[in-house]
Design a protein around this motif. Sequence first.
Motif, PDB file in Angstrom:
ATOM      1  N   SER A   1      28.907   8.865 -25.446  1.00 53.26           N
ATOM      2  CA  SER A   1      29.737   8.165 -23.843  1.00 53.26           C
ATOM      3  C   SER A   1      30.751   7.482 -24.944  1.00 53.26           C
ATOM      4  O   SER A   1      32.160   7.100 -24.323  1.00 53.26           O
ATOM      5  N   LEU A   2      30.598   7.216 -26.302  1.00 57.52           N
ATOM      6  CA  LEU A   2      32.169   7.010 -26.672  1.00 57.52           C
ATOM      7  C   LEU A   2      33.056   7.522 -27.173  1.00 57.52           C
ATOM      8  O   LEU A   2      34.463   7.484 -26.849  1.00 57.52           O
ATOM      9  N   TYR A   3      32.473   9.195 -27.509  1.00 55.85           N
ATOM     10  CA  TYR A   3      33.219  10.170 -27.341  1.00 55.85           C
ATOM     11  C   TYR A   3      34.351  10.265 -26.175  1.00 55.85           C
ATOM     12  O   TYR A   3      35.302  10.813 -25.612  1.00 55.85           O
ATOM     13  N   VAL A   4      33.326  10.107 -24.619  1.00 55.18           N
ATOM     14  CA  VAL A   4      33.615  10.218 -23.083  1.00 55.18           C
ATOM     15  C   VAL A   4      35.154   9.633 -23.506  1.00 55.18           C
ATOM     16  O   VAL A   4      35.948   9.871 -22.923  1.00 55.18           O
ATOM     17  N   VAL A   5      33.995   8.098 -23.903  1.00 55.76           N
ATOM     18  CA  VAL A   5      35.603   6.843 -23.727  1.00 55.76           C
ATOM     19  C   VAL A   5      36.582   7.157 -24.543  1.00 55.76           C
ATOM     20  O   VAL A   5      38.196   7.268 -23.345  1.00 55.76           O
ATOM     21  N   LEU A   6      36.527   7.457 -24.961  1.00 58.61           N
ATOM     22  CA  LEU A   6      38.139   7.838 -26.305  1.00 58.61           C
ATOM     23  C   LEU A   6      38.918   8.997 -24.741  1.00 58.61           C
ATOM     24  O   LEU A   6      40.021   9.061 -25.702  1.00 58.61           O
ATOM     25  N   SER A   7      37.660  10.208 -24.879  1.00 62.34           N
ATOM     26  CA  SER A   7      38.987  11.273 -23.934  1.00 62.34           C
ATOM     27  C   SER A   7      39.530  10.500 -23.279  1.00 62.34           C
ATOM     28  O   SER A   7      40.644  11.081 -22.660  1.00 62.34           O
ATOM     29  N   ASN A   8      39.122   9.712 -22.349  1.00 60.16           N
ATOM     30  CA  ASN A   8      39.532   9.798 -21.035  1.00 60.16           C
ATOM     31  C   ASN A   8      40.083   8.221 -20.722  1.00 60.16           C
ATOM     32  O   ASN A   8      40.571   7.584 -19.262  1.00 60.16           O
ATOM     33  N   ILE A   9      39.604   7.133 -21.317  1.00 61.15           N
ATOM     34  CA  ILE A   9      39.993   5.350 -21.131  1.00 61.15           C
ATOM     35  C   ILE A   9      41.535   5.090 -20.941  1.00 61.15           C
ATOM     36  O   ILE A   9      41.800   4.575 -20.063  1.00 61.15           O
ATOM     37  N   ARG A  10      42.567   6.591 -21.491  1.00 62.66           N
ATOM     38  CA  ARG A  10      43.584   6.025 -21.149  1.00 62.66           C
ATOM     39  C   ARG A  10      44.561   5.876 -19.351  1.00 62.66           C
ATOM     40  O   ARG A  10      45.048   5.919 -19.036  1.00 62.66           O
ATOM     41  N   GLU A  11      43.480   7.925 -19.250  1.00 63.44           N
ATOM     42  CA  GLU A  11      44.328   7.681 -17.626  1.00 63.44           C
ATOM     43  C   GLU A  11      43.096   6.756 -17.279  1.00 63.44           C
ATOM     44  O   GLU A  11      43.844   6.716 -15.497  1.00 63.44           O
ATOM     45  N   THR A  12      42.325   6.889 -17.018  1.00 58.09           N
ATOM     46  CA  THR A  12      41.254   5.441 -16.299  1.00 58.09           C
ATOM     47  C   THR A  12      41.974   3.965 -16.431  1.00 58.09           C
ATOM     48  O   THR A  12      42.155   3.619 -14.918  1.00 58.09           O
ATOM     49  N   ALA A  13      42.993   4.215 -17.631  1.00 56.19           N
ATOM     50  CA  ALA A  13      43.111   2.337 -17.677  1.00 56.19           C
ATOM     51  C   ALA A  13      44.453   2.569 -16.465  1.00 56.19           C
ATOM     52  O   ALA A  13      45.036   1.044 -15.994  1.00 56.19           O
ATOM     53  N   SER A  14      45.094   3.555 -16.213  1.00 52.84           N
ATOM     54  CA  SER A  14      46.461   3.441 -15.471  1.00 52.84           C
ATOM     55  C   SER A  14      45.907   3.084 -14.518  1.00 52.84           C
ATOM     56  O   SER A  14      46.962   3.102 -13.110  1.00 52.84           O
ATOM     57  N   ASP A  15      44.246   4.321 -14.033  1.00 56.71           N
ATOM     58  CA  ASP A  15      44.571   3.736 -12.386  1.00 56.71           C
ATOM     59  C   ASP A  15      43.668   2.717 -11.645  1.00 56.71           C
ATOM     60  O   ASP A  15      43.442   2.004 -11.030  1.00 56.71           O
ATOM     61  N   VAL A  16      43.069   1.698 -13.114  1.00 57.01           N
ATOM     62  CA  VAL A  16      42.575   0.954 -12.981  1.00 57.01           C
ATOM     63  C   VAL A  16      43.560  -0.693 -12.681  1.00 57.01           C
ATOM     64  O   VAL A  16      44.044  -1.006 -13.412  1.00 57.01           O
ATOM     65  N   ASP A  17      42.697  -1.427 -11.386  1.00 61.60           N
ATOM     66  CA  ASP A  17      43.682  -2.492 -10.941  1.00 61.60           C
ATOM     67  C   ASP A  17      43.813  -3.825 -12.676  1.00 61.60           C
ATOM     68  O   ASP A  17      42.241  -3.854 -12.517  1.00 61.60           O
ATOM     69  N   PRO A  18      44.207  -4.524 -12.792  1.00 58.20           N
ATOM     70  CA  PRO A  18      44.128  -5.700 -13.511  1.00 58.20           C
ATOM     71  C   PRO A  18      43.642  -6.673 -13.576  1.00 58.20           C
ATOM     72  O   PRO A  18      42.656  -7.274 -14.109  1.00 58.20           O
ATOM     73  N   GLU A  19      43.938  -6.828 -12.019  1.00 56.38           N
ATOM     74  CA  GLU A  19      43.367  -8.122 -11.212  1.00 56.38           C
ATOM     75  C   GLU A  19      41.664  -8.044 -11.152  1.00 56.38           C
ATOM     76  O   GLU A  19      40.883  -8.985 -10.678  1.00 56.38           O
ATOM     77  N   SER A  20      41.439  -6.452 -11.556  1.00 54.88           N
ATOM     78  CA  SER A  20      39.656  -6.356 -10.526  1.00 54.88           C
ATOM     79  C   SER A  20      38.510  -6.205 -11.309  1.00 54.88           C
ATOM     80  O   SER A  20      37.718  -6.986 -11.438  1.00 54.88           O
ATOM     81  N   ALA A  21      38.873  -6.675 -12.696  1.00 53.31           N
ATOM     82  CA  ALA A  21      38.716  -7.073 -14.392  1.00 53.31           C
ATOM     83  C   ALA A  21      36.970  -6.454 -13.819  1.00 53.31           C
ATOM     84  O   ALA A  21      36.302  -7.153 -14.648  1.00 53.31           O
ATOM     85  N   THR A  22      37.666  -4.385 -14.182  1.00 51.25           N
ATOM     86  CA  THR A  22      36.502  -4.288 -14.466  1.00 51.25           C
ATOM     87  C   THR A  22      36.850  -2.958 -15.494  1.00 51.25           C
ATOM     88  O   THR A  22      35.955  -1.801 -15.744  1.00 51.25           O
ATOM     89  N   LEU A  23      37.519  -2.799 -16.379  1.00 54.10           N
ATOM     90  CA  LEU A  23      38.435  -1.939 -17.107  1.00 54.10           C
ATOM     91  C   LEU A  23      37.360  -1.489 -18.431  1.00 54.10           C
ATOM     92  O   LEU A  23      36.536  -0.743 -18.757  1.00 54.10           O
ATOM     93  N   PHE A  24      36.718  -2.181 -18.700  1.00 53.62           N
ATOM     94  CA  PHE A  24      35.667  -2.936 -19.510  1.00 53.62           C
ATOM     95  C   PHE A  24      34.046  -2.298 -19.293  1.00 53.62           C
ATOM     96  O   PHE A  24      33.673  -1.137 -20.177  1.00 53.62           O
ATOM     97  N   LEU A  25      34.358  -2.937 -18.305  1.00 53.88           N
ATOM     98  CA  LEU A  25      32.847  -1.792 -17.388  1.00 53.88           C
ATOM     99  C   LEU A  25      32.512  -0.404 -17.522  1.00 53.88           C
ATOM    100  O   LEU A  25      31.760   0.261 -17.550  1.00 53.88           O
ATOM    101  N   LYS A  26      34.606   0.256 -17.845  1.00 54.05           N
ATOM    102  CA  LYS A  26      34.215   1.910 -17.538  1.00 54.05           C
ATOM    103  C   LYS A  26      33.361   2.658 -18.912  1.00 54.05           C
ATOM    104  O   LYS A  26      33.384   3.743 -18.463  1.00 54.05           O
ATOM    105  N   ILE A  27      33.791   1.319 -19.703  1.00 53.69           N
ATOM    106  CA  ILE A  27      32.614   1.688 -20.548  1.00 53.69           C
ATOM    107  C   ILE A  27      31.063   2.841 -20.581  1.00 53.69           C
ATOM    108  O   ILE A  27      31.139   3.492 -21.049  1.00 53.69           O
ATOM    109  N   PHE A  28      30.941   1.903 -19.967  1.00 59.13           N
ATOM    110  CA  PHE A  28      29.120   2.205 -19.589  1.00 59.13           C
ATOM    111  C   PHE A  28      28.907   2.921 -18.306  1.00 59.13           C
ATOM    112  O   PHE A  28      28.333   3.832 -18.384  1.00 59.13           O
ATOM    113  N   THR A  29      30.308   3.426 -17.392  1.00 56.92           N
ATOM    114  CA  THR A  29      29.975   4.200 -16.373  1.00 56.92           C
ATOM    115  C   THR A  29      30.356   5.268 -16.063  1.00 56.92           C
ATOM    116  O   THR A  29      30.976   6.163 -15.440  1.00 56.92           O
TER     117      THR A  29
END
Length: 317
Positions: free
Chosen positions: A48-76
């Motif tokens: 799961s951490l490998y998947v997060v490392l591979s895709n977290i930058r692309e996901t972070a650009s699509d997530v609204d900073p005010e939604s406060a859900t970026l950290f939960l993307k590590i588990f989903t």
Amino acid sequence: MIELWKNEQDENRWHPFSVLIKKELADHIRSFRFIILFVLVMLICVGSLYVVLSNIRETASDVDPESATLFLKIFTLSNGELPPYFALLGLIGPLVGISLGFDAINAEMNKRTLSRILAQPIARDAVINAKFLAAVIAVSIMILSLAFLMIGFGIWFIGIPPTFEEFLRIMIFTAVTIIYIAFWINLSIIFSTLFKQPATSALTCIAIWLFFSVFFNILIQFLSGSESGSAGSGWTYYLSQLSPTQIYSNVTSVLLTPGIRSTGPLSMGQVAGSIPTPLPLQQSLLVIWPHLTTLIAGTFICFGVAYLLFIRTEIRS
């Protein structure tokens, strides 16, 4: 003097129970079975951490900073090839529970050690309670350590700590996972009491796990394809809630994805006028409360059945 005697009686009553818990917990932690299970779940965490490392930058650009859900993307987060962390836990968690309980009773009966334990001034219910609590404590150590490991690596990779609400969601998700595995521990203890051979109880539990993990979904899809209209979809939805795997998936999905507003199909009247914003934690708990109550009730029911079967089992020396 009476108070002192009562205190001594209480200490004598709880001392064997604590000794049994320590003994069972030590047997679990020192066994190769537990080590293999821990390594297996650790591989899930690493994947799961490998998947997060591979895709977290692309996901972070699509997530609204005010939604406060970026950290939960590590588990989903998923790359389409490897399922997310919570889905992998839902798949492997039952195997962990089955492995810790399928030979809890019949193995000791075959070794003639259970009759020696009960020959001591130890209540019979203390034995079954200690076996269940020791297995739950071992699972709790495993799941909690992995949860904090995911949080630690998440802070290191993302560079920001989780918000308080995100941390609460992760902790509730961890507690739900422990309850879910405890359900399978109780189910395996039931078959360990019913069958004399550990292999028979293990195969029965694995067959039930395979049915709910694979074949039950196929059955639901077949029924939903044969039915037409909203009545058919609602009927198959309620039928799918009989699966503990589906209940766990519904609960964890709502907890780790605040944007999910319902675990079932929504009508046009319910969707009309709604604002697509993440739900607060309190509202998410209200959504999953029926499923969470069902999961807890199923765990207690399985424990009650295992308790009654063990109390009525004839144990000969």
